[in-house]
Design an enzyme around this catalytic site. Structure first.
Site, PDB file in Angstrom:
ATOM      1  N   SER A  90      -3.233   3.889 -21.211  1.00 27.86           N
ATOM      2  CA  SER A  90      -3.049   3.948 -19.759  1.00 27.86           C
ATOM      3  C   SER A  90      -3.511   2.657 -19.124  1.00 27.86           C
ATOM      4  CB  SER A  90      -3.885   5.112 -19.210  1.00 27.86           C
ATOM      5  OG  SER A  90      -3.998   5.023 -17.815  1.00 27.86           O
TER       6      SER A  90
ATOM      7  N   TYR B 229     -12.151  10.386 -18.660  1.00 28.84           N
ATOM      8  CA  TYR B 229     -10.787  10.348 -19.213  1.00 28.84           C
ATOM      9  C   TYR B 229     -10.419   8.931 -19.644  1.00 28.84           C
ATOM     10  CZ  TYR B 229      -5.760   9.571 -19.052  1.00 28.84           C
ATOM     11  OH  TYR B 229      -4.495   9.154 -19.349  1.00 28.84           O
TER      12      TYR B 229
ATOM     13  N   LYS C 133      -9.625   6.812 -23.445  1.00 35.33           N
ATOM     14  CA  LYS C 133      -8.489   5.936 -23.802  1.00 35.33           C
ATOM     15  C   LYS C 133      -8.999   4.614 -24.371  1.00 35.33           C
ATOM     16  CE  LYS C 133      -5.061   8.592 -22.691  1.00 35.33           C
ATOM     17  NZ  LYS C 133      -4.284   9.233 -23.771  1.00 35.33           N
TER      18      LYS C 133
HETATM   19  P1  NAD Z   1       0.798  16.482 -20.695  1.00 36.99           P
HETATM   20  O1  NAD Z   1      -0.490  17.192 -20.446  1.00 36.99           O
HETATM   21  O2  NAD Z   1       2.013  16.965 -20.022  1.00 36.99           O
HETATM   22  O3  NAD Z   1       1.091  16.439 -22.277  1.00 36.99           O
HETATM   23  C1  NAD Z   1       0.053  16.393 -23.220  1.00 36.99           C
HETATM   24  C2  NAD Z   1       0.333  17.506 -24.240  1.00 36.99           C
HETATM   25  O4  NAD Z   1      -0.686  17.469 -25.245  1.00 36.99           O
HETATM   26  C3  NAD Z   1       0.323  18.885 -23.618  1.00 36.99           C
HETATM   27  O5  NAD Z   1       1.519  19.557 -23.968  1.00 36.99           O
HETATM   28  C4  NAD Z   1      -0.905  19.558 -24.253  1.00 36.99           C
HETATM   29  O6  NAD Z   1      -0.706  20.944 -24.424  1.00 36.99           O
HETATM   30  C5  NAD Z   1      -1.054  18.806 -25.554  1.00 36.99           C
HETATM   31  N1  NAD Z   1      -2.419  18.743 -26.102  1.00 36.99           N
HETATM   32  C6  NAD Z   1      -3.560  18.375 -25.465  1.00 36.99           C
HETATM   33  N2  NAD Z   1      -4.601  18.417 -26.315  1.00 36.99           N
HETATM   34  C7  NAD Z   1      -4.116  18.811 -27.529  1.00 36.99           C
HETATM   35  C8  NAD Z   1      -4.696  19.018 -28.803  1.00 36.99           C
HETATM   36  N3  NAD Z   1      -6.012  18.853 -29.009  1.00 36.99           N
HETATM   37  N4  NAD Z   1      -3.900  19.408 -29.816  1.00 36.99           N
HETATM   38  C9  NAD Z   1      -2.558  19.590 -29.619  1.00 36.99           C
HETATM   39  N5  NAD Z   1      -1.965  19.397 -28.431  1.00 36.99           N
HETATM   40  C10 NAD Z   1      -2.733  19.019 -27.400  1.00 36.99           C
HETATM   41  O7  NAD Z   1       0.543  14.933 -20.370  1.00 36.99           O
HETATM   42  P2  NAD Z   1       1.577  13.731 -20.233  1.00 36.99           P
HETATM   43  O8  NAD Z   1       1.631  13.333 -18.818  1.00 36.99           O
HETATM   44  O9  NAD Z   1       2.822  14.037 -20.966  1.00 36.99           O
HETATM   45  O10 NAD Z   1       0.754  12.596 -20.983  1.00 36.99           O
HETATM   46  C11 NAD Z   1       0.925  12.339 -22.363  1.00 36.99           C
HETATM   47  C12 NAD Z   1      -0.083  11.296 -22.796  1.00 36.99           C
HETATM   48  O11 NAD Z   1       0.073  10.129 -21.993  1.00 36.99           O
HETATM   49  C13 NAD Z   1      -1.540  11.724 -22.610  1.00 36.99           C
HETATM   50  O12 NAD Z   1      -2.293  11.223 -23.694  1.00 36.99           O
HETATM   51  C14 NAD Z   1      -1.942  11.050 -21.329  1.00 36.99           C
HETATM   52  O13 NAD Z   1      -3.342  10.804 -21.267  1.00 36.99           O
HETATM   53  C15 NAD Z   1      -1.155   9.754 -21.402  1.00 36.99           C
HETATM   54  N6  NAD Z   1      -0.910   9.163 -20.088  1.00 36.99           N
HETATM   55  C16 NAD Z   1      -0.298   9.915 -19.115  1.00 36.99           C
HETATM   56  C17 NAD Z   1      -0.081   9.365 -17.857  1.00 36.99           C
HETATM   57  C18 NAD Z   1       0.559  10.181 -16.768  1.00 36.99           C
HETATM   58  O14 NAD Z   1       0.461   9.824 -15.613  1.00 36.99           O
HETATM   59  N7  NAD Z   1       1.253  11.280 -17.048  1.00 36.99           N
HETATM   60  C19 NAD Z   1      -0.479   8.055 -17.592  1.00 36.99           C
HETATM   61  C20 NAD Z   1      -1.076   7.308 -18.604  1.00 36.99           C
HETATM   62  C21 NAD Z   1      -1.288   7.878 -19.860  1.00 36.99           C
HETATM   63  C1  UD1 Z   2      -4.089   8.310 -11.470  1.00 37.87           C
HETATM   64  C2  UD1 Z   2      -5.330   8.094 -12.287  1.00 37.87           C
HETATM   65  C3  UD1 Z   2      -5.027   7.169 -13.451  1.00 37.87           C
HETATM   66  C4  UD1 Z   2      -3.851   7.695 -14.263  1.00 37.87           C
HETATM   67  C5  UD1 Z   2      -2.653   7.876 -13.320  1.00 37.87           C
HETATM   68  C6  UD1 Z   2      -1.488   8.429 -14.064  1.00 37.87           C
HETATM   69  C7  UD1 Z   2      -7.136   8.340 -10.622  1.00 37.87           C
HETATM   70  C8  UD1 Z   2      -8.235   7.654  -9.905  1.00 37.87           C
HETATM   71  N1  UD1 Z   2      -6.378   7.579 -11.442  1.00 37.87           N
HETATM   72  O1  UD1 Z   2      -3.713   7.050 -10.973  1.00 37.87           O
HETATM   73  O2  UD1 Z   2      -6.152   7.039 -14.281  1.00 37.87           O
HETATM   74  O3  UD1 Z   2      -3.532   6.803 -15.295  1.00 37.87           O
HETATM   75  O4  UD1 Z   2      -3.031   8.764 -12.276  1.00 37.87           O
HETATM   76  O5  UD1 Z   2      -0.383   8.608 -13.235  1.00 37.87           O
HETATM   77  O6  UD1 Z   2      -6.933   9.533 -10.501  1.00 37.87           O
HETATM   78  N2  UD1 Z   2      -2.281  10.006  -3.381  1.00 37.87           N
HETATM   79  C9  UD1 Z   2      -2.324  10.567  -2.115  1.00 37.87           C
HETATM   80  N3  UD1 Z   2      -2.284  11.927  -2.005  1.00 37.87           N
HETATM   81  C10 UD1 Z   2      -2.226  12.760  -3.090  1.00 37.87           C
HETATM   82  C11 UD1 Z   2      -2.190  12.184  -4.379  1.00 37.87           C
HETATM   83  C12 UD1 Z   2      -2.230  10.805  -4.489  1.00 37.87           C
HETATM   84  O7  UD1 Z   2      -2.382   9.852  -1.116  1.00 37.87           O
HETATM   85  O8  UD1 Z   2      -2.224  13.995  -2.921  1.00 37.87           O
HETATM   86  C13 UD1 Z   2      -2.294   8.549  -3.502  1.00 37.87           C
HETATM   87  C14 UD1 Z   2      -3.492   8.035  -4.263  1.00 37.87           C
HETATM   88  O9  UD1 Z   2      -4.568   7.798  -3.407  1.00 37.87           O
HETATM   89  C15 UD1 Z   2      -2.926   6.737  -4.864  1.00 37.87           C
HETATM   90  C16 UD1 Z   2      -1.434   7.040  -5.056  1.00 37.87           C
HETATM   91  O10 UD1 Z   2      -1.153   8.169  -4.236  1.00 37.87           O
HETATM   92  O11 UD1 Z   2      -3.060   5.715  -3.905  1.00 37.87           O
HETATM   93  C17 UD1 Z   2      -1.085   7.361  -6.485  1.00 37.87           C
HETATM   94  O12 UD1 Z   2      -1.959   8.382  -6.935  1.00 37.87           O
HETATM   95  P1  UD1 Z   2      -1.790   9.088  -8.362  1.00 37.87           P
HETATM   96  O13 UD1 Z   2      -0.405   9.575  -8.514  1.00 37.87           O
HETATM   97  O14 UD1 Z   2      -2.900  10.085  -8.487  1.00 37.87           O
HETATM   98  O15 UD1 Z   2      -1.967   7.893  -9.381  1.00 37.87           O
HETATM   99  P2  UD1 Z   2      -3.181   6.850  -9.543  1.00 37.87           P
HETATM  100  O16 UD1 Z   2      -4.289   7.123  -8.618  1.00 37.87           O
HETATM  101  O17 UD1 Z   2      -2.601   5.489  -9.572  1.00 37.87           O
END
Ligand code: NAD
Ligand code: UD1
Length: 339
Positions: free
Chosen positions: A124, A149, A153
């Protein structure tokens, strides 16, 4: 390639499964369903026209993980599984460290025992911490994160890199910016449990009538309209980035470890997202200005040139497509996936 997709029932994993099949690979899903619904799998089968082999267990179960690899015949792993809610990770940090690190230890140990070398890891932009200059570049050090969290990472990146240095693993560290959007069919998308933490799913739930109004967390940031800038990336572009990274590792067996930013390389404000979503959905998004959210940064986006140069990948889809595809998913599935 036969690819084990951990967390393949989740938001990003599910979209990647569809693209793996389209690219001629054979994905196998393992997921504990701690943050996803089993009904996702039927949708994946509908979209791909293939049966998706699925294993339902927690990766921290080292015996089950090892047994899966003993039978699996995997060429590579894409490791999405993990807990991901930033705020929650400060409430239950031990669960975050245990789940995220425990799953990775068990997985890497099984890979080593069964001779699977290649892993693409979900990292991330949060690993750049609060001091990195914008745009973020992959070589920036020291990595730091401001939540438990985020620290999981950073730690997982370190662990995977240390094992890669022994020659036993080949690792792609993919640092995602802000994933949004959904498959253009509207059949799979993001389905957060409870109140959404992130901006896009919250906006989508306001538009569909599940929530009354959005709170905009602060409008006094040093940005053009006072609201924070983020680098939103369509989940379909993100999924394509995984296929590109996987194929790059396979083509470069001597590559031990490499980080790539997966972002679009530009910032969009909260108010711009609201306006774009109103246009895409034809619905008003009532909002109010609320205090800043603790830990939020004013502005960050990716320097995405390394992924373009080395992987031949770049984010193609616009903010308008991100909103239109999110709306298709949300309006067709107002309550998310069926049980
Ligand atoms: P998500 O929660 O939708 O998917 C993660 C999946 O992993 C879920 O289906 C959950 O059931 C499964 N899981 C969690 N722990 C487990 C375990 N111990 N064993 C087996 N399965 C397990 O999340 P996502 O948004 O699809 O994110 C996927 C990956 O990307 C995550 O590692 C997350 O931290 C990373 N990531 C996500 C974002 C984002 O904004 N969505 C941003 C940066 C990084
Ligand atoms: C958040 C996480 C980041 C993660 C990312 C994944 C935090 C501090 N950071 O980032 O670690 O990798 O999600 O997508 O949580 N906002 C509002 N109202 C809301 C929700 C969000 O105004 O109800 C604003 C937030 O203040 C921010 C922007 O929208 O300025 C984006 O927010 P969000 O989608 O939560 O992403 P990040 O904060 O960038």
């Amino acid at each position: 390639m036969r690819v084990l997709v951990t967390g393949g029932a989740g938001y990003i994993g599910s979209h990647t499964v569809v693209q793996l099949v389209a690219a001629g690979h054979q994905p196998v899903v393992v997921d504990s369903f701690v943050n996803s619904r089993p009904s996702v799998i039927a949708r994946l089968e509908e979209l791909t026209g293939e049966q998706i082999e699925t294993h339902s267990f927690d990766l921290r179960d080292a015996d089950k993980t090892s047994a899966l690899f003993a039978e699996g015949g995997f060429d590579a792993v894409i490791h999405f599984a993990g807990l991901k809610a930033v705020g929650e990770s400060s409430q239950i940090p031990l669960e975050y460290y245990d789940n995220n690190l425990g799953a990775t230890f068990s997985l890497v140990e099984a890979m080593r025992r069964h001779g699977v070398r290649t892993i693409v890891f979900s990292s991330s932009a949060t690993v750049y911490g609060e001091a990195a200059p914008v745009p973020y570049v992959e070589d920036y050090e020291p990595l730091a994160a401001s939540s438990p969290y985020g620290r999981t990472k950073v730690m997982q990146e370190r662990i995977l890199s240390d094992v890669a240095a022994t020659g036993e693993l080949q690792v792609a560290l993919l640092r995602y910016f802000n994933p949004v959007g959904a498959h253009p069919s509207g059949r799979i998308g993001e389905d957060p449990q409870g109140v959404p933490n992130n901006l896009m799913p919250f906006i989508a739930q306001v538009a569909v009538g599940r929530r009354q109004r959005l709170q905009v967390f602060g409008d006094d940031y040093p940005t053009p309209d006072g609201t924070p800038l983020r680098d939103y990336i369509h989940v379909e572009d993100l999924a394509a980035g995984h296929v590109a990274a996987l194929e790059h590792l396979a083509a470069h067996p001597d590559l031990a470890v490499r980080a790539w930013n997966l972002g679009g390389g530009r910032g969009t404000s909260v108010l711009e997202m609201i306006t774009a979503f109103e246009a895409a959905s034809g619905r008003p998004i009532p909002y109010e200005i609320a205090p800043r959210r603790a830990g939020d940064l004013a502005a960050f986006w990716a320097d995405a040139t390394r992924a373009e140069t080395e992987l031949g990948w770049r984010a193609e889809r616009t903010i308008e497509q991100m909103c239109a595809d999110t709306w298709r998913w949300q309006s067709g599935n107002p309550q998310g996936y069926p049980g």
